[in-house]
Design an enzyme around this catalytic site. Structure first.
Site, mmCIF file in Angstrom:
data_model
loop_
_atom_site.group_PDB
_atom_site.id
_atom_site.type_symbol
_atom_site.label_atom_id
_atom_site.label_comp_id
_atom_site.label_asym_id
_atom_site.label_seq_id
_atom_site.Cartn_x
_atom_site.Cartn_y
_atom_site.Cartn_z
ATOM 1 C CB SER A 97 -0.889 -0.007 1.252
ATOM 2 O OG SER A 97 -1.431 1.260 1.487
ATOM 3 C CD GLU A 153 -2.330 5.364 4.355
ATOM 4 O OE1 GLU A 153 -2.170 5.571 5.559
ATOM 5 O OE2 GLU A 153 -2.580 6.267 3.545
ATOM 6 C CE1 TYR A 191 -4.016 -1.702 5.621
ATOM 7 C CE2 TYR A 191 -3.048 0.355 4.854
ATOM 8 C CZ TYR A 191 -3.612 -0.875 4.584
ATOM 9 O OH TYR A 191 -3.776 -1.284 3.280
HETATM 10 P P1 NAP Z 1 -11.398 -4.738 1.865
HETATM 11 O O1 NAP Z 1 -12.549 -4.414 0.995
HETATM 12 O O2 NAP Z 1 -11.344 -4.194 3.246
HETATM 13 O O3 NAP Z 1 -11.301 -6.350 1.943
HETATM 14 C C1 NAP Z 1 -10.492 -6.993 2.903
HETATM 15 C C2 NAP Z 1 -10.721 -8.487 2.809
HETATM 16 O O4 NAP Z 1 -9.908 -9.157 3.792
HETATM 17 C C3 NAP Z 1 -12.164 -8.925 3.087
HETATM 18 O O5 NAP Z 1 -12.505 -9.961 2.187
HETATM 19 C C4 NAP Z 1 -12.084 -9.478 4.514
HETATM 20 O O6 NAP Z 1 -13.088 -10.432 4.794
HETATM 21 C C5 NAP Z 1 -10.720 -10.126 4.454
HETATM 22 N N1 NAP Z 1 -10.146 -10.432 5.776
HETATM 23 C C6 NAP Z 1 -9.981 -9.582 6.815
HETATM 24 N N2 NAP Z 1 -9.408 -10.229 7.845
HETATM 25 C C7 NAP Z 1 -9.208 -11.510 7.453
HETATM 26 C C8 NAP Z 1 -8.655 -12.665 8.075
HETATM 27 N N3 NAP Z 1 -8.202 -12.635 9.329
HETATM 28 N N4 NAP Z 1 -8.570 -13.811 7.365
HETATM 29 C C9 NAP Z 1 -9.045 -13.866 6.105
HETATM 30 N N5 NAP Z 1 -9.601 -12.811 5.458
HETATM 31 C C10 NAP Z 1 -9.678 -11.641 6.134
HETATM 32 O O7 NAP Z 1 -10.026 -4.322 1.157
HETATM 33 P P2 NAP Z 1 -9.741 -3.929 -0.382
HETATM 34 O O8 NAP Z 1 -9.968 -2.476 -0.546
HETATM 35 O O9 NAP Z 1 -10.386 -4.901 -1.259
HETATM 36 O O10 NAP Z 1 -8.152 -4.122 -0.437
HETATM 37 C C11 NAP Z 1 -7.576 -5.384 -0.739
HETATM 38 C C12 NAP Z 1 -6.159 -5.423 -0.190
HETATM 39 O O11 NAP Z 1 -5.379 -4.383 -0.779
HETATM 40 C C13 NAP Z 1 -6.034 -5.216 1.314
HETATM 41 O O12 NAP Z 1 -4.935 -5.985 1.756
HETATM 42 C C14 NAP Z 1 -5.715 -3.747 1.452
HETATM 43 O O13 NAP Z 1 -5.027 -3.499 2.667
HETATM 44 C C15 NAP Z 1 -4.835 -3.551 0.237
HETATM 45 N N6 NAP Z 1 -4.820 -2.204 -0.341
HETATM 46 C C16 NAP Z 1 -6.002 -1.587 -0.667
HETATM 47 C C17 NAP Z 1 -5.959 -0.350 -1.291
HETATM 48 C C18 NAP Z 1 -7.234 0.349 -1.683
HETATM 49 O O14 NAP Z 1 -7.178 1.552 -1.956
HETATM 50 N N7 NAP Z 1 -8.364 -0.357 -1.762
HETATM 51 C C19 NAP Z 1 -4.728 0.232 -1.600
HETATM 52 C C20 NAP Z 1 -3.562 -0.451 -1.279
HETATM 53 C C21 NAP Z 1 -3.606 -1.673 -0.671
HETATM 54 P P3 NAP Z 1 -14.571 -9.994 5.345
HETATM 55 O O15 NAP Z 1 -15.396 -9.724 4.119
HETATM 56 O O16 NAP Z 1 -14.979 -11.209 6.078
HETATM 57 O O17 NAP Z 1 -14.383 -8.779 6.195
HETATM 58 O O1 F7E Z 2 -9.079 8.138 3.780
HETATM 59 C C1 F7E Z 2 -9.442 11.692 4.849
HETATM 60 C C2 F7E Z 2 -8.552 10.813 5.703
HETATM 61 O O2 F7E Z 2 -10.134 6.116 4.762
HETATM 62 C C3 F7E Z 2 -8.538 8.980 2.789
HETATM 63 C C4 F7E Z 2 -7.276 2.108 2.406
HETATM 64 O O3 F7E Z 2 -7.803 1.393 1.323
HETATM 65 O O4 F7E Z 2 -6.063 3.571 0.943
HETATM 66 C C5 F7E Z 2 -7.011 3.549 1.992
HETATM 67 O O5 F7E Z 2 -6.531 4.250 3.124
HETATM 68 C C6 F7E Z 2 -8.273 10.372 3.349
HETATM 69 C C7 F7E Z 2 -7.508 10.395 4.672
HETATM 70 O O6 F7E Z 2 -8.380 5.883 2.918
HETATM 71 C C8 F7E Z 2 -12.757 11.516 6.272
HETATM 72 O O7 F7E Z 2 -8.025 11.538 6.820
HETATM 73 C C9 F7E Z 2 -11.382 13.065 5.675
HETATM 74 O O8 F7E Z 2 -6.499 11.358 4.606
HETATM 75 O O9 F7E Z 2 -10.596 6.694 2.346
HETATM 76 P P1 F7E Z 2 -9.652 6.669 3.460
HETATM 77 P P2 F7E Z 2 -6.851 5.793 3.383
HETATM 78 O O10 F7E Z 2 -6.674 6.024 4.824
HETATM 79 O O11 F7E Z 2 -6.062 6.643 2.452
HETATM 80 C C10 F7E Z 2 -4.781 3.007 1.255
HETATM 81 C C11 F7E Z 2 -3.924 3.081 0.024
HETATM 82 C C12 F7E Z 2 -4.888 1.653 1.863
HETATM 83 O O12 F7E Z 2 -4.006 0.830 1.696
HETATM 84 C C13 F7E Z 2 -5.976 1.436 2.858
HETATM 85 O O13 F7E Z 2 -6.239 0.046 3.031
HETATM 86 O O14 F7E Z 2 -9.528 10.985 3.619
HETATM 87 N N1 F7E Z 2 -10.785 11.886 5.412
HETATM 88 N N2 F7E Z 2 -12.588 12.873 6.212
HETATM 89 C C14 F7E Z 2 -11.622 10.893 5.770
HETATM 90 N N3 F7E Z 2 -11.481 9.559 5.685
HETATM 91 C C15 F7E Z 2 -12.528 8.801 6.126
HETATM 92 N N4 F7E Z 2 -12.428 7.452 6.030
HETATM 93 N N5 F7E Z 2 -13.675 9.366 6.629
HETATM 94 C C16 F7E Z 2 -13.848 10.735 6.728
HETATM 95 O O15 F7E Z 2 -14.872 11.220 7.198
#
Ligand code: NAP
Ligand code: F7E
Length: 323
Positions: A123, A125, A147
């Site tokens: 990520s 992050e 995270y």
């Molecule tokens: P998500 O919607 O939160 O999905 C997370 C998945 O992990 C869900 O299927 C959840 O199952 C499963 N899970 C959680 N804890 C588990 C455990 N202990 N054992 C087995 N499965 C478990 O995340 P996403 O947005 O699809 O992201 C996919 C991956 O990419 C994650 O690793 C995330 O950290 C990473 N990532 C996401 C982004 C982004 O912007 N979306 C960017 C960079 C990296 P349940 O349905 O049961 O909760």
């Molecule tokens: O926040 C700001 C908050 O929760 C984005 C995950 O998929 O992407 C995701 O992480 C920004 C932050 O995503 C609210 O402070 C303002 O700066 O949508 P987010 P994230 O934290 O960037 C990365 C790449 C991952 O890997 C993670 O798994 O938005 N913000 N106001 C807010 N955010 C939330 N959630 N809610 C608010 O009300």
């Protein structure tokens, strides 16, 4: 036949990746954790075409068992505790799943199917308090949340298994990617969902945190293609995946409310409790390597993404209100 094991198949990315791999004629095995209610909303349309098996990143033997039974040629580790604010309240759980869970899976692969190709969902992050703008593969990490720290561990253990055990293990450093299937707590979906509620007269205000934070947002459907492409290469390597364009949360609000003819300033309020103990202020990818080496480019720009999400939530809300 290629066999893919996807952890996190019930999540946003898992559902898009499963659809992509089915189109490519893979046998898709999805690992789901046991819960008292079914969480298959995102994979409802493909449920009959995939194999769903119980397993958990906390439980090594469940991983070994799945690998022995299906002998996957590709393993995509998408499972994680992925919501950044939760990682401050549940730092140990986040470390167990998002960090150590990667080692459990890599170790199970090393023992059972060492030739399988492994994708780790790293990520942006990890860049956190950024040490370089824009961020590329060589940019040092400075994570700002439990995270981000857990993901940095997952990233380096993947590199380590590649270098120590000669495994095809790669890490995709993905910047934020969204879709109508995004979880409701993430900022893009929180905004699109609540814009639909406000437009339908179900609420009057939208409390938000830091509107000045900037992110490089893309469409999840584009990003799962990059995951697959990374596993098709001759040599394993890590890639930054993003659009190269950054936008503020404020601009997100402006576009999303604007899509339904409203001005965000009339509805968005500030809620201190939504500000983070340590913020990631600015993320912007340099996806040059992905473009030149992988041949990957995003197809959906930010405004189209926001429109897609608001339109989908408007439709969902209208359908719900009709019931
Ligand atoms: P998500 O919607 O939160 O999905 C997370 C998945 O992990 C869900 O299927 C959840 O199952 C499963 N899970 C959680 N804890 C588990 C455990 N202990 N054992 C087995 N499965 C478990 O995340 P996403 O947005 O699809 O992201 C996919 C991956 O990419 C994650 O690793 C995330 O950290 C990473 N990532 C996401 C982004 C982004 O912007 N979306 C960017 C960079 C990296 P349940 O349905 O049961 O909760
Ligand atoms: O926040 C700001 C908050 O929760 C984005 C995950 O998929 O992407 C995701 O992480 C920004 C932050 O995503 C609210 O402070 C303002 O700066 O949508 P987010 P994230 O934290 O960037 C990365 C790449 C991952 O890997 C993670 O798994 O938005 N913000 N106001 C807010 N955010 C939330 N959630 N809610 C608010 O009300």
């Amino acid at each position: 036949m290629s066999v893919a094991l996807i952890t996190g198949i019930t999540g946003q990315d898992g559902s898009y990746l499963a659809e992509l791999l089915l189109k490519k004629n893979y046998k898709v095995v999805g690992m789901v954790r046991r819960s008292s209610t079914v969480t298959f909303e995102r994979i409802a349309d493909i449920q009959d075409d995939i194999i769903i098996e119980q397993g958990d990143l906390h439980d090594q033997s469940s991983l070994v068992d799945l690998l022995e039974r299906y002998e996957p040629t590709e393993v995509y580790n998408l499972a994680a505790q992925s919501f950044v604010p939760t990682s401050w309240n549940q730092p140990v759980l986040t470390g167990e799943v998002t960090a150590l869970g990667v080692t459990r899976l890599l170790e199970a692969i090393r023992q059972v199917v060492p030739r399988a190709r492994f994708y780790q969902a790293s990520s942006s992050e990890m860049f956190g308090k950024v040490l370089e703008v824009p961020q590329k593969e060589e940019t040092p990490f400075y994570p700002r949340s439990p995270y981000g720290v857990a993901k940095a561990y997952g990233h380096f253990i993947t590199v380590n298994y590649r270098e120590s055990h000669d495994m095809f293990a790669v890490s995709g450093i993905l910047f934020n990617h969204e879709s109508p299937r995004r979880g409701l707590e993430f900022v893009t979906r929180k905004v699109s969902h609540n814009v639909a509620r406000i437009k339908h007269g179900l609420q009057k205000t939208l409390p938000m945190g830091n509107l000045d934070a900037q992110r490089d947002w893309g469409f999840a459907g584009d990003y799962v293609e990059a995951m697959w492409m990374m596993l098709q290469r001759e040599q394993p390597d890590d890639f930054v995946i993003g659009t190269g364009v950054t936008q503020s949360v404020r601009r997100l609000c402006e576009l999303a409310f604007g899509r339904v003819g409203l001005d965000y300033k009339d509805f968005v309020t500030s809620d201190e409790s939504l500000f983070r103990p340590a913020e990631v202020d600015l993320l912007i990818a340099d996806p040059t390597k992905a473009k030149t080496t992988l041949g990957w480019e995003p197809k959906v720009d930010f405004e189209s993404l926001v429109n897609m999400m608001v339109d989908a939530d408007m439709e969902r809300m209208a359908a719900k209100l009709k019931q």
